[in-house]
Design an enzyme around this catalytic site. Structure first.
Site, short mmCIF file in Angstrom:
data_model
loop_
_atom_site.label_atom_id
_atom_site.label_comp_id
_atom_site.label_asym_id
_atom_site.label_seq_id
_atom_site.Cartn_x
_atom_site.Cartn_y
_atom_site.Cartn_z
N PRO A 10 0.80 -1.22 0.00
CA PRO A 10 0.00 0.00 0.00
C PRO A 10 0.84 1.28 0.00
O PRO A 10 1.85 1.38 0.69
CB PRO A 10 -0.82 -0.10 1.30
CG PRO A 10 -0.08 -1.06 2.14
CD PRO A 10 0.56 -2.04 1.19
N ASN A 11 0.36 2.22 -0.80
CA ASN A 11 0.92 3.57 -0.92
C ASN A 11 2.25 3.64 -1.68
O ASN A 11 2.75 4.73 -1.93
CB ASN A 11 1.05 4.23 0.46
CG ASN A 11 -0.29 4.36 1.14
OD1 ASN A 11 -1.23 4.89 0.55
ND2 ASN A 11 -0.42 3.84 2.36
N ARG A 18 5.25 10.82 -2.76
CA ARG A 18 4.89 10.58 -1.36
C ARG A 18 6.08 10.88 -0.46
O ARG A 18 7.13 10.22 -0.57
CB ARG A 18 4.49 9.11 -1.21
CG ARG A 18 4.28 8.67 0.21
CD ARG A 18 4.20 7.15 0.31
NE ARG A 18 3.89 6.74 1.66
CZ ARG A 18 4.13 5.54 2.15
NH1 ARG A 18 4.66 4.60 1.39
NH2 ARG A 18 3.82 5.27 3.40
N TYR A 23 11.09 8.92 1.32
CA TYR A 23 11.07 7.81 0.36
C TYR A 23 11.76 8.12 -0.95
O TYR A 23 11.87 7.24 -1.81
CB TYR A 23 9.62 7.37 0.11
CG TYR A 23 8.93 6.86 1.36
CD1 TYR A 23 9.40 5.74 2.03
CD2 TYR A 23 7.83 7.52 1.91
CE1 TYR A 23 8.79 5.28 3.18
CE2 TYR A 23 7.21 7.07 3.05
CZ TYR A 23 7.70 5.94 3.70
OH TYR A 23 7.10 5.49 4.84
N ASN A 74 8.02 -5.32 -0.23
CA ASN A 74 7.86 -4.16 0.64
C ASN A 74 6.36 -4.07 0.90
O ASN A 74 5.60 -3.59 0.03
CB ASN A 74 8.38 -2.88 -0.02
CG ASN A 74 8.30 -1.70 0.93
OD1 ASN A 74 7.64 -1.78 1.97
ND2 ASN A 74 8.94 -0.60 0.57
N ALA A 77 2.81 -0.45 5.18
CA ALA A 77 2.27 -0.49 6.55
C ALA A 77 1.76 -1.87 6.95
O ALA A 77 1.69 -2.18 8.14
CB ALA A 77 1.16 0.55 6.69
N GLU A 98 12.16 -9.27 3.08
CA GLU A 98 11.41 -8.05 3.42
C GLU A 98 12.29 -6.83 3.17
O GLU A 98 13.45 -6.81 3.58
CB GLU A 98 11.01 -8.13 4.90
CG GLU A 98 10.30 -6.89 5.40
CD GLU A 98 9.93 -7.00 6.88
OE1 GLU A 98 9.53 -8.08 7.34
OE2 GLU A 98 10.06 -5.96 7.58
N HIS A 100 12.52 -2.43 3.05
CA HIS A 100 11.99 -1.09 3.32
C HIS A 100 12.94 -0.04 2.76
O HIS A 100 14.16 -0.19 2.86
CB HIS A 100 11.81 -0.86 4.83
CG HIS A 100 10.88 -1.84 5.43
ND1 HIS A 100 9.51 -1.79 5.24
CD2 HIS A 100 11.12 -2.96 6.16
CE1 HIS A 100 8.95 -2.81 5.85
NE2 HIS A 100 9.89 -3.53 6.41
N ARG A 107 12.55 5.23 13.02
CA ARG A 107 11.31 6.01 12.90
C ARG A 107 10.38 5.71 14.08
O ARG A 107 10.81 5.27 15.12
CB ARG A 107 10.66 5.71 11.54
CG ARG A 107 11.59 6.08 10.37
CD ARG A 107 10.95 5.80 9.03
NE ARG A 107 9.77 6.63 8.83
CZ ARG A 107 8.85 6.39 7.89
NH1 ARG A 107 8.99 5.36 7.07
NH2 ARG A 107 7.80 7.19 7.77
C1 DQA Z 1 8.04 1.41 4.28
C2 DQA Z 1 8.02 1.69 5.78
C3 DQA Z 1 6.62 1.47 6.36
O1 DQA Z 1 6.63 1.72 7.74
C4 DQA Z 1 5.64 2.39 5.67
O2 DQA Z 1 4.33 2.15 6.16
C5 DQA Z 1 5.69 2.30 4.20
C6 DQA Z 1 6.99 2.22 3.55
C7 DQA Z 1 9.41 1.72 3.67
O3 DQA Z 1 9.64 1.26 2.54
O4 DQA Z 1 10.24 2.39 4.26
O5 DQA Z 1 4.67 2.38 3.52
O6 DQA Z 1 7.77 0.03 4.08
#
Ligand code: DQA
Length: 151
Positions: A10-11, A18, A23, A74, A77, A98, A100, A107
């Site tokens: 998501p996102n 964003r 990011y 990735n 959230a 995994e 990020h 954070r």
């Molecule tokens: C993320 C870190 C997560 O906490 C966040 O919700 C994201 C992006 C990252 O790539 O740093 O959507 O996964």
């Protein structure tokens, strides 16, 4: 040929616009194009996916695992909330890394916990979009070893 799925949750479709201070400026399309090119150079078949829907991510993880293919994920959230994704990785015996973009441990506290990390081969966080490239380098020998064990 080793096959890997790049799964963004998501996102992450909003990459580039964003929160660029966190990011970066690279868009998802640019990231995917770079990853496909790198994978091609390494002799890996890479397929890219993005979904904002948890169940769709679960299905992708299951399908990859059942096909004996790897996953660089990735989960955004959902990393911090989704027992379903964890169960999909475990249930389909998916070889997953995994990823990020940000250093989640530097954070907010709610980003420090991952439901998926214990069932992943490893976690790479904090290197910007290079985290994905590092994951590609990491997953290739793991998939090759798994394939040779399977005969
Ligand atoms: C993320 C870190 C997560 O906490 C966040 O919700 C994201 C992006 C990252 O790539 O740093 O959507 O996964």
């Amino acid at each position: 040929m080793v096959a890997v799925h790049l799964i963004n949750g998501p996102n992450l479709n909003l990459l580039g616009r964003r929160e660029p201070a966190t990011y970066g400026a690279t868009t998802l399309a640019q990231l995917e194009e770079r990853m496909v090119g790198l994978a091609h150079d390494k002799g890996v078949q890479l397929t890219c996916h993005q979904s904002n829907i948890e169940g769709e991510l679960v299905t992708l993880v299951q399908q990859a695992g059942l096909a004996g293919e790897g996953v660089i994920i990735n989960a955004g959230a959902y990393t911090h909330t989704s027992i379903a994704l964890r169960d999909a990785i475990k249930g389909a015996d998916t070889l997953a890394i995994e990823v990020h973009i940000s250093n989640v441990h530097a954070r907010e506290e709610f980003r420090h916990h991952s439901f998926m990390a214990p069932v992943c081969a490893g976690v790479i966080a904090g290197f910007g979009t290079r985290s994905y490239e590092l994951a590609l380098d990491a997953i290739i020998p793991l998939l090759q070893a798994r394939a040779s064990r399977a005969g």
